[in-house]
Design a protein around this motif. Structure first.
Motif, PDB file in Angstrom:
ATOM      1  N   HIS A   1       1.230   5.179  -1.971  1.00  0.00           N
ATOM      2  CA  HIS A   1       0.662   6.190  -2.886  1.00  0.00           C
ATOM      3  C   HIS A   1       1.792   6.845  -3.688  1.00  0.00           C
ATOM      4  CE1 HIS A   1      -3.471   6.239  -1.146  1.00  0.00           C
ATOM      5  NE2 HIS A   1      -2.835   5.838  -0.060  1.00  0.00           N
TER       6      HIS A   1
ATOM      7  N   ASP B   1       2.251   2.932   3.336  1.00  0.00           N
ATOM      8  CA  ASP B   1       1.234   3.981   3.261  1.00  0.00           C
ATOM      9  C   ASP B   1       1.852   5.369   3.073  1.00  0.00           C
ATOM     10  OD1 ASP B   1      -1.353   4.850   2.914  1.00  0.00           O
ATOM     11  OD2 ASP B   1      -1.813   5.002   5.037  1.00  0.00           O
TER      12      ASP B   1
ATOM     13  N   GLU C   1      -6.831   2.302  -3.822  1.00  0.00           N
ATOM     14  CA  GLU C   1      -7.459   2.176  -2.542  1.00  0.00           C
ATOM     15  C   GLU C   1      -8.967   2.308  -2.683  1.00  0.00           C
ATOM     16  OE1 GLU C   1      -5.523   4.536   0.388  1.00  0.00           O
ATOM     17  OE2 GLU C   1      -6.985   4.103   1.930  1.00  0.00           O
TER      18      GLU C   1
ATOM     19  N   HIS D   1       0.851  -1.209   0.000  1.00  0.00           N
ATOM     20  CA  HIS D   1       0.000   0.000   0.000  1.00  0.00           C
ATOM     21  C   HIS D   1       0.879   1.249   0.000  1.00  0.00           C
ATOM     22  CE1 HIS D   1      -4.102   1.730   0.767  1.00  0.00           C
ATOM     23  NE2 HIS D   1      -3.354   2.773   1.087  1.00  0.00           N
TER      24      HIS D   1
ATOM     25  N   HIS E   1      -6.054  -2.795   4.870  1.00  0.00           N
ATOM     26  CA  HIS E   1      -4.935  -1.882   5.040  1.00  0.00           C
ATOM     27  C   HIS E   1      -5.166  -1.029   6.295  1.00  0.00           C
ATOM     28  CE1 HIS E   1      -3.747   2.320   4.442  1.00  0.00           C
ATOM     29  NE2 HIS E   1      -4.983   2.592   4.115  1.00  0.00           N
TER      30      HIS E   1
HETATM   31 ZN   LIG Z   1      -3.758   4.848   1.658  1.00  0.00          ZN
END
Ligand SMILES: [Zn+2]
Length: 244
Positions: free
Chosen positions: A9, A195, A86, A7, A147
């Motif tokens: 971004h 994350d 997500e 996970h 997550h």
């Molecule tokens: Zn996230």
């Protein structure tokens, strides 16, 4: 065995292209989640010809209120990747009308993903774990990663009994609540996540290149023979992506 980050971004980093190079050089399997179908194109383009980056198609629950119409685009793109995220539900500080839209969108996403055997979902569930588990149901055919799980132990146990993976980040290894959750997850259902850029350590925003810190912290918390536990957790990523 190689490291993984399920996970991250990528598109929200200040220098995504540079990070792509670092991920490839470090050989870290990375699921690059996106928050809307429009961003998916960008992430797909910068991850093109990479070996370790898997772009994921997403529609973030906190954006659904204003962007729910993008569900149409989402469904059109669903064939392009087996990685979805997500997605999810967030009932922390939204009006009921917003949350209802989120439920509607999430139901549509899950119904569409259920047409495939091999979708891999990375799912956000803040303050909405019961609804989320209800919508996923007992027979979802793909693989599910919860997550940054922060809900009750009861719902966590339900998710674990269904074979879901739980992806753990640095913040969870540092908080009492996160540690209680980690305590309940069987080693063969733990995955690592950064994350990034939403989590930092000192002045550094978390990236896939820092997931080794999460793994080290997990070994301390699980009071386990380091090498054995590390191997199990790293192996989990290969189980996640394995064909059924
Ligand atoms: Zn996230």
């Amino acid at each position: 065995m190689k490291y993984h980050d399920t996970h991250f971004h990528l598109d929200l980093m200040p220098n995504p292209i540079e990070v792509v190079k670092q991920i490839e050089k470090s050989k870290i399997y990375t699921i690059a989640v996106t928050n809307s179908p429009e961003v998916f194109h960008y992430t797909e383009s910068i991850a093109k010809n990479t070996k370790y980056i898997r772009p994921a198609l997403g529609l973030h629950p906190e954006l659904v209120g204003e962007r729910y119409k993008e569900i149409k685009r989402f469904i059109e793109l669903i064939d392009r990747t087996k990685y979805i995220g997500e997605i999810g539900l967030d009932n922390s500080d939204k009006p009921l009308s917003d949350y209802k839209k989120q439920i509607e969108v999430f139901e549509k996403i899950i119904a569409s993903c259920a047409d495939y055997e091999d979708k891999i979902l990375t799912v956000h569930s803040r303050r909405a774990e019961s609804d989320l588990l209800d919508i996923l149901g007992n027979d979802f055919p793909g693989r599910v990663i919860l997550h940054w799980y922060s809900g009750s132990i009861k719902n966590l146990e339900k998710a674990i009994s269904r074979g879901y993976f739980i992806s753990v980040n640095y913040q969870m290894t540092k908080s009492i609540k996160g540690q209680k959750i980690i305590d309940c997850i069987p080693s063969n259902q733990i995955l690592l996540e950064s994350d990034g850029p939403f989590i930092s350590r000192g002045n550094n925003k978390f990236t896939p290149m820092m997931v080794n810190i999460v793994l080290d912290n997990l070994c301390v918390l699980k009071k386990s023979n380091n090498d054995e536990l590390k191997n199990i957790i790293l192996q989990n990523f290969y189980d996640l992506i394995r064909d059924k």
